[in-house]
Design a protein around this motif. Sequence first.
Motif, PDB file in Angstrom:
ATOM      1  N   LYS A 168       4.127   3.372 -12.410  1.00  0.00           N
ATOM      2  CA  LYS A 168       4.381   1.340 -12.542  1.00  0.00           C
ATOM      3  C   LYS A 168       5.068   2.504 -14.129  1.00  0.00           C
ATOM      4  O   LYS A 168       4.617   2.874 -14.972  1.00  0.00           O
TER       5      LYS A 168
ATOM      6  N   TYR B 125       6.770  -6.059 -14.354  1.00  0.00           N
ATOM      7  CA  TYR B 125       6.785  -4.920 -14.011  1.00  0.00           C
ATOM      8  C   TYR B 125       7.374  -4.239 -12.883  1.00  0.00           C
ATOM      9  O   TYR B 125       7.531  -4.572 -11.779  1.00  0.00           O
TER      10      TYR B 125
ATOM     11  N   GLU C  56       8.252  -0.975  -9.540  1.00  0.00           N
ATOM     12  CA  GLU C  56       7.643   0.776  -9.221  1.00  0.00           C
ATOM     13  C   GLU C  56       8.960   1.099  -8.397  1.00  0.00           C
ATOM     14  O   GLU C  56       9.426   0.099  -7.764  1.00  0.00           O
TER      15      GLU C  56
ATOM     16  N   VAL D 120       9.980   2.275  -4.504  1.00  0.00           N
ATOM     17  CA  VAL D 120       9.309   2.733  -3.255  1.00  0.00           C
ATOM     18  C   VAL D 120      10.360   2.554  -2.685  1.00  0.00           C
ATOM     19  O   VAL D 120      11.564   2.251  -1.977  1.00  0.00           O
TER      20      VAL D 120
ATOM     21  N   LYS E 116      10.552  -5.630  -7.907  1.00  0.00           N
ATOM     22  CA  LYS E 116       9.363  -5.867  -9.188  1.00  0.00           C
ATOM     23  C   LYS E 116       7.834  -5.742  -8.473  1.00  0.00           C
ATOM     24  O   LYS E 116       8.189  -6.051  -7.153  1.00  0.00           O
ATOM     25  N   THR E 117       6.918  -5.912  -9.271  1.00  0.00           N
ATOM     26  CA  THR E 117       5.779  -6.263  -8.658  1.00  0.00           C
ATOM     27  C   THR E 117       4.915  -6.852  -9.225  1.00  0.00           C
ATOM     28  O   THR E 117       4.614  -7.033 -10.614  1.00  0.00           O
TER      29      THR E 117
END
Length: 163
Positions: free
Chosen positions: A126, A151, A153, A155, A161-162
């Motif tokens: 993260k 935030y 990450e 993938v 964006k998370t």
Amino acid sequence: QENYDEMSLQFDTSKTVLTVQSLDVKNADYTIESRKVAIRDGIATESNSGSASTIKTSVLEGPAFADIDGDGKKDAVAILRDEPGGTGIFYYASVLLANSNPLVSTNAILLGDRIRIKEISVSGNKISVVIIDRNEGEAMVTPPSLEKTIYLEVVEGSLVKTP
């Protein structure tokens, strides 16, 4: 009596040092929107098609190094400053993944226009980027004053964006 010279010879950090040195964020290729940007010595300048202006892209000081994709190698989170020739100064985050040769960056995620970057931190996979932005509806001439955290990450090789 302990022999400190012998102990220091047994402590080998060469793999870590080589990994960090191989992630030269100031000499890498990035993708901003659909545009490929070849940053050399921390900066790239290219002509803006159909305009007399130039596009200037640079890498900010202070990237964050951490194993983001879980392969045991340190990756680098870089912040890019993109000036496409108008009044906007756009900031993006991108990650250089250490598991690729040559180095490959993820896509860049827009952090904001004429913002300030306060902090980049990584916990596991993260990424948190703390920015200082404007309140919604404020004019762009108003200095940024609102702290926000974005935030991110990685993938499957893409930066997202998370919540």
